[in-house]
Design an enzyme around this catalytic site. Structure first.
Site, PDB file in Angstrom:
ATOM      1  N   CYS A  13     -42.393  87.698 -47.585  1.00 32.35           N
ATOM      2  CA  CYS A  13     -41.230  87.898 -48.447  1.00 32.35           C
ATOM      3  C   CYS A  13     -40.168  86.862 -48.055  1.00 32.35           C
ATOM      4  CB  CYS A  13     -40.669  89.312 -48.291  1.00 32.35           C
ATOM      5  SG  CYS A  13     -40.081  89.692 -46.628  1.00 32.35           S
ATOM      6  N   GLU A 133     -35.982  97.729 -38.194  1.00 34.48           N
ATOM      7  CA  GLU A 133     -34.915  97.759 -39.205  1.00 34.48           C
ATOM      8  C   GLU A 133     -34.130  99.063 -39.138  1.00 34.48           C
ATOM      9  OE1 GLU A 133     -34.288  98.263 -43.965  1.00 34.48           O
ATOM     10  OE2 GLU A 133     -36.035  97.104 -43.365  1.00 34.48           O
ATOM     11  N   SER A 229     -45.352  98.186 -41.420  1.00 34.69           N
ATOM     12  CA  SER A 229     -45.020  99.393 -42.169  1.00 34.69           C
ATOM     13  C   SER A 229     -45.291  99.182 -43.661  1.00 34.69           C
ATOM     14  CB  SER A 229     -43.539  99.735 -41.945  1.00 34.69           C
ATOM     15  OG  SER A 229     -43.157 100.871 -42.654  1.00 34.69           O
ATOM     16  N   ASN A 230     -44.847  98.047 -44.158  1.00 32.70           N
ATOM     17  CA  ASN A 230     -45.064  97.677 -45.554  1.00 32.70           C
ATOM     18  C   ASN A 230     -46.561  97.556 -45.855  1.00 32.70           C
ATOM     19  OD1 ASN A 230     -45.534  94.631 -46.897  1.00 32.70           O
ATOM     20  ND2 ASN A 230     -44.469  96.089 -48.197  1.00 32.70           N
ATOM     21  N   SER A 272     -45.731  90.627 -44.550  1.00 35.22           N
ATOM     22  CA  SER A 272     -45.795  89.999 -43.224  1.00 35.22           C
ATOM     23  C   SER A 272     -47.087  89.196 -43.034  1.00 35.22           C
ATOM     24  CB  SER A 272     -45.684  91.075 -42.134  1.00 35.22           C
ATOM     25  OG  SER A 272     -46.678  92.072 -42.339  1.00 35.22           O
TER      26      SER A 272
END
Length: 289
Positions: A13, A133, A229-230, A272
């Site tokens: 991203c 985060e 996580s994504n 990522s």
């Protein structure tokens, strides 16, 4: 001839791309560059940058550093990190994602207003406990924010008191809306509830894109580090649409027997996952008879 396609919407991203570019730029200079935590949740990319000279440290090691240069990754950091840097004469290379930075400021403003006005409202964050985060976001509230990992944890909230709900930028939009609906139905008439959809759209839009991609191939290899996580969210969606989907960390994880009789292979990944790693997977697959 077997068709192998890399999903054009997969890969880093904006925030991760910027952080890695900053690291690469700094690594061309003479001074040692440290990174506070893994720069990205992908072991292969971390190893590549390590070979270029990037030294990854944890918060305990960071607190012992003096007169050094440290890169803060896209996930962001709590205020205490900046105070430590100032005290120890550490030069910060701040690669915090602009989306995360805006969210930190919003939560800090909310918290400061609450303290100033002497209110007792609850600041809730939909996110993964312990995620970099989320730790940065909770830090904006001096540790007082309530972290909710799923709909099953909404009972952490007191529905007789005011609630302000935010979200980690990489969470599922559907799950966020589910939590919002539950709070709206159950909050006391005497309490107020405001929610802020702070999910990054570049990440959220990948959900619908990956559904289409997964449906268009016989077999899917989802390339992703196990800490992402994504990646967990996107792979779950991928597997739901196409049960013939497999999560792999690197090209060596590809099982040739899975390719027998398969005409169409899709390769995709998380925010990522570097493009070069997906390209390496494609190369391996094309060379398997």
């Amino acid at each position: 001839m077997r068709k192998v396609e890399i999903d054009r919407n997969s890969g880093f991203c904006f925030g991760v791309t910027t952080a890695i570019k900053k690291a690469e730029e700094e690594l061309t200079k003479d001074q040692t560059l440290y990174c506070l935590g893994d720069i990205v949740h992908n072991g292969q990319e971390c190893n590549r940058l390590k070979e270029l000279g990037l030294k990854t440290i944890n918060h305990s090691e960071f607190s012992e550093l003096k007169d050094a240069k440290v890169l803060l990754r896209a996930h962001g950091e709590p205020p205490q990190t900046y105070l430590t840097a100032q005290k120890n004469h550490i030069k910060i290379i701040d690669a915090t994602c602009p989306v995360v930075l805006r969210l930190q400021k919003r939560i800090k403003q909310e918290f400061d207003t609450m303290i100033r006005q002497g209110e007792k409202r609850q600041i809730a964050i939909f996110g993964k406990n312990g995620h970099a985060e989320v730790m940065g976001l909770v830090g904006q509230t001096q540790g007082q924010a309530i972290v909710i990992e799923s709909i099953n944890e909404v009972d952490k909230l007191d529905f007789t008191k005011d609630i302000r709900l935010y979200s980690q930028t990489t969470k599922s939009l559907d799950e966020f809306q589910e939590i919002v609906s539950y709070i709206q139905k159950n909050i006391s008439p005497q309490a107020t509830f405001l929610y802020y959809d702070t999910i990054c759209r570049q990440v959220a839009n990948r959900m619908s894109e990956i559904r289409k991609f997964a449906a268009s191939h016989d077999l899917i290899f989802f390339v992703c580090g196990h800490k992402s996580s994504n990646g967990k969210i996107l792979f779950h969606e991928c597997h739901k649409i196409n049960p013939n989907s497999y999560q792999i960390d690197n090209p060596q994880d590809i099982n040739p027997t899975l390719l027998q009789g398969v005409q169409s292979v899709g390769i995709c990944g998380a925010t990522s996952t570097p493009k070069w790693l997906m390209e390496a997977c494609k190369e391996i697959i094309l060379n398997i008879p």
